[in-house]
Design an enzyme around this catalytic site. Structure first.
Site, PDB file in Angstrom:
ATOM      1  N   GLU A 115      41.121  36.500  44.710  1.00  0.00           N
ATOM      2  CA  GLU A 115      40.843  35.392  45.640  1.00  0.00           C
ATOM      3  C   GLU A 115      41.903  34.335  45.377  1.00  0.00           C
ATOM      4  O   GLU A 115      41.808  33.596  44.400  1.00  0.00           O
ATOM      5  CB  GLU A 115      39.456  34.798  45.356  1.00  0.00           C
TER       6      GLU A 115
ATOM      7  N   CYS B 108      40.622  25.823  48.031  1.00  0.00           N
ATOM      8  CA  CYS B 108      41.482  26.881  48.582  1.00  0.00           C
ATOM      9  C   CYS B 108      41.435  26.937  50.099  1.00  0.00           C
ATOM     10  O   CYS B 108      42.410  27.325  50.732  1.00  0.00           O
ATOM     11  CB  CYS B 108      41.088  28.223  48.001  1.00  0.00           C
TER      12      CYS B 108
HETATM   13  P1  NAD Z   1      45.936  29.562  38.185  1.00  0.00           P
HETATM   14  O1  NAD Z   1      46.389  30.791  38.877  1.00  0.00           O
HETATM   15  O2  NAD Z   1      46.949  28.673  37.588  1.00  0.00           O
HETATM   16  O3  NAD Z   1      44.907  29.918  37.000  1.00  0.00           O
HETATM   17  C1  NAD Z   1      43.714  30.608  37.235  1.00  0.00           C
HETATM   18  C2  NAD Z   1      43.291  31.334  35.978  1.00  0.00           C
HETATM   19  O4  NAD Z   1      44.231  32.369  35.677  1.00  0.00           O
HETATM   20  C3  NAD Z   1      43.211  30.454  34.734  1.00  0.00           C
HETATM   21  O5  NAD Z   1      42.043  30.796  34.012  1.00  0.00           O
HETATM   22  C4  NAD Z   1      44.470  30.847  33.969  1.00  0.00           C
HETATM   23  O6  NAD Z   1      44.364  30.649  32.587  1.00  0.00           O
HETATM   24  C5  NAD Z   1      44.554  32.319  34.304  1.00  0.00           C
HETATM   25  N1  NAD Z   1      45.888  32.940  34.123  1.00  0.00           N
HETATM   26  C6  NAD Z   1      47.101  32.332  34.232  1.00  0.00           C
HETATM   27  N2  NAD Z   1      48.077  33.240  33.995  1.00  0.00           N
HETATM   28  C7  NAD Z   1      47.469  34.431  33.754  1.00  0.00           C
HETATM   29  C8  NAD Z   1      47.949  35.739  33.464  1.00  0.00           C
HETATM   30  N3  NAD Z   1      49.250  36.005  33.385  1.00  0.00           N
HETATM   31  N4  NAD Z   1      47.044  36.724  33.279  1.00  0.00           N
HETATM   32  C9  NAD Z   1      45.723  36.481  33.378  1.00  0.00           C
HETATM   33  N5  NAD Z   1      45.210  35.257  33.632  1.00  0.00           N
HETATM   34  C10 NAD Z   1      46.077  34.244  33.826  1.00  0.00           C
HETATM   35  O7  NAD Z   1      45.046  28.786  39.269  1.00  0.00           O
HETATM   36  P2  NAD Z   1      44.382  27.339  39.144  1.00  0.00           P
HETATM   37  O8  NAD Z   1      45.486  26.324  39.165  1.00  0.00           O
HETATM   38  O9  NAD Z   1      43.388  27.330  38.049  1.00  0.00           O
HETATM   39  O10 NAD Z   1      43.553  27.256  40.524  1.00  0.00           O
HETATM   40  C11 NAD Z   1      44.075  26.808  41.721  1.00  0.00           C
HETATM   41  C12 NAD Z   1      44.411  27.975  42.628  1.00  0.00           C
HETATM   42  O11 NAD Z   1      43.260  28.761  42.842  1.00  0.00           O
HETATM   43  C13 NAD Z   1      44.849  27.526  44.016  1.00  0.00           C
HETATM   44  O12 NAD Z   1      45.945  28.286  44.441  1.00  0.00           O
HETATM   45  C14 NAD Z   1      43.629  27.812  44.878  1.00  0.00           C
HETATM   46  O13 NAD Z   1      43.921  28.005  46.241  1.00  0.00           O
HETATM   47  C15 NAD Z   1      43.091  29.034  44.227  1.00  0.00           C
HETATM   48  N6  NAD Z   1      41.673  29.224  44.560  1.00  0.00           N
HETATM   49  C16 NAD Z   1      41.322  30.230  45.422  1.00  0.00           C
HETATM   50  C17 NAD Z   1      39.996  30.415  45.793  1.00  0.00           C
HETATM   51  C18 NAD Z   1      39.579  31.522  46.736  1.00  0.00           C
HETATM   52  O14 NAD Z   1      38.392  31.783  46.830  1.00  0.00           O
HETATM   53  N7  NAD Z   1      40.500  32.170  47.435  1.00  0.00           N
HETATM   54  C19 NAD Z   1      39.011  29.564  45.261  1.00  0.00           C
HETATM   55  C20 NAD Z   1      39.388  28.560  44.370  1.00  0.00           C
HETATM   56  C21 NAD Z   1      40.732  28.407  44.024  1.00  0.00           C
END
Ligand code: NAD
Length: 478
Positions: free
Chosen positions: A250, A284
């Site tokens: 997502e 998002c």
């Molecule tokens: P992010 O991608 O920076 O981090 C999300 C998670 O991934 C964190 O727990 C982080 O520690 C982990 N992560 C980072 N690198 C990783 C790796 N290499 N392997 C495994 N895990 C890893 O996102 P964020 O800044 O926390 O959230 C914001 C983003 O989330 C925005 O782009 C937003 O649009 C999206 N979002 C999408 C939805 C949806 O339902 N489509 C809902 C909420 C947020």
């Protein structure tokens, strides 16, 4: 607020390791330290996954209705502790207090909703080509799920992953965002207060590059359910490739809001403003760009700017505040870069356009930009903040064409009183969701799923539930 220093939650207990690398948790309204968590490495992740694996067989054997009973116990615990949870979300994520309260309640509702599926998990009986044969398609749990969470709805996302995973017979290892782990610590404490079998839910803390990566590459994970950015989704796909692990992604969005000349203008202004400023623009499916019909563009833009400028920005814990800070300093600086670059390329700031200096927090003024085009990053990339570019279009055809000109495909919206225009938008917008005369949120019984780079698979409802199952077909010759 008391500073929380706690550890991982594995096999029904908080773990003892205290040393190692710790990560400070900051309050985005003041940038003061309010807690810390471990940056868990492979050894911790191995233990958490082993704990989930050990618990899974017995958990899957329970009738689904009994698993649902545990989900209801979890929701009851959340309701009893909703105030503490909401306060923590305000403190560590910067969400305004009323929205944090909604998040806590909605999380409990979501566990209850997923519990309702217990008696509705269905397979199929398929007619056979052979005499005397029965063909059954069973839906079975995948095994151990990794739930990797973002920071923007940190508590709700626990339910969105754990609810469907558990009711269908999986166990789970959750990795909260390192930005917002404290609400998950409360969740772990509440789990410890229930009789949920040890190992069914495990929580490990740490950075993406250490804990997240170790989870995604783990051979005993059957499904990685991830919510976060496109860049991380892409990294997780590469990590998942190690063991051909199924992914449910997502990811981000760049939602267009189309406002036609026949729209209820006040409704459109209200909805678009609410959408763009909700959670300080960090949602998002928030309206990220507007395409307004030329005839009404000036009136709409003025009304929008007035509504955005009137928004009360400040300490999210205070009464009457409508928008809090952004998650961190890099986040708010990134927002300003979008604005500066757009202005350098010819955009006009109608309102806002700068930081708000307050208590060393990460505040930014609600901003409207006009004279924008798709060559600008503010129109192409996910802003994830309170900045809204407004472009003018000649009509629906141009609006749909420009709305679709993106690599994202999560959500979209249209404001019109013409049913034909609404239906055309639904048929032709290349997005997983379209809101007509309203903005986000999505419903828990819907299906939240992005196309193109916004993700793979989806969440919520029947289709979201079945993402957590695998099929197993049996051929029975009599
Ligand atoms: P992010 O991608 O920076 O981090 C999300 C998670 O991934 C964190 O727990 C982080 O520690 C982990 N992560 C980072 N690198 C990783 C790796 N290499 N392997 C495994 N895990 C890893 O996102 P964020 O800044 O926390 O959230 C914001 C983003 O989330 C925005 O782009 C937003 O649009 C999206 N979002 C999408 C939805 C949806 O339902 N489509 C809902 C909420 C947020």
């Amino acid at each position: 607020m008391e500073t929380l220093t706690r550890n991982n939650y594995i096999e029904g207990a908080f773990t003892g390791e205290g040393g190692g690398n710790r990560i400070d948790v900051l309050n985005p309204s003041r940038n003061t330290v309010i807690g810390d968590i471990p940056d868990s490495g492979t050894e911790v992740v191995d233990r958490a996954v082993a704990s989930a694996k050990k618990a899974q067989k017995a958990w899957a054997k329970l009738p689904a209705i009994q698993r649902a009973g545990y989900l209801r116990k979890i929701s009851a615990k959340i309701r009893e502790n909703a105030d503490e949870i909401a306060k923590t979300i305000v403190e560590e994520q910067g969400k305004i207090a009323p929205l944090a309260a909604v998040e806590a309640q909605f999380t409990a509702d979501y566990f209850d909703y997923m519990a309702e599926w217990a008696r509705r998990i269905e397979g199929e009986v398929i007619s056979s080509d052979r005499p005397g044969e029965n063909v059954f398609l069973l839906r079975q749990p995948i095994g151990v799920v990794a739930g990797i969470l973002p920071w923007n709805f940190p508590f709700f996302l626990i339910a969105r992953k754990a609810g469907p995973a558990l009711v269908t017979g999986n166990t789970i290892v959750i990795k909260p965002s390192e930005e917002t782990p404290l609400n998950a610590l409360i969740f772990a404490r509440l789990m410890a207060e229930t009789d949920l079998p040890p190992g069914v839910i495990n929580i490990v803390f740490g950075r993406g590059a250490t804990t997240g990566k170790a989870l995604s590459q783990h051979p005993d994970i059957g499904l990685i359910s991830f919510t976060g950015s496109v860049a991380t989704g892409s990294a997780i796909m590469r990590e998942a490739a190690t063991n051909i692990t199924k992914v449910n992604l997502e990811l981000g969005g760049k939602a267009p809001a189309i406002v036609l000349a026949d729209a209820d203008l006040d409704l459109a202004v209200k909805c678009v403003t609410m959408s763009r400023l909700l959670n300080s623009g960090q949602v998002c499916n928030a309206a990220e760009r507007v395409y307004v019909e030329k005839k009404i563009a000036d009136e709409f833009t003025q009304k929008l700017a007035k509504a955005m400028a009137a928004t009360k920005v400040g300490d999210p814990a205070s009464q009457g505040i409508e928008m809090g800070p952004l998650i961190n300093k890099p986040g708010v600086q990134k927002i300003h870069e979008f604005v500066k670059n757009a202005v350098a390329d010819g955009a006009r700031v109608v309102t806002g356009g700068d930081f708000i200096e307050l208590d060393n927090g990460n505040f930014y003024a609600p901003t409207v930009l006009s004279d924008v085009n798709e060559g600008m990053s503010v129109m192409r990339d996910e802003v994830f903040g309170p900045v809204l570019p407004v472009a003018t279009v000649s009509g629906l055809d141009e609006a749909i064409e420009r709305a679709n000109d993106t690599t994202y495909g999560l959500t979209s919206s249209i404001y019109t009183t013409n049913i034909n225009s609404a239906m055309r938008a639904i048929n032709e917008l290349d997005f997983g969701e379209t809101y007509v005369n309203r903005e986000n949120f999505e419903a828990m019984q819907g299906f939240h799923a992005g196309t193109r780079r916004s993700g793979i698979g989806g969440a919520d409802g029947k289709h979201g539930l079945y993402e957590y199952t695998r099929t197993h077909v049996a051929y029975i010759q009599t």
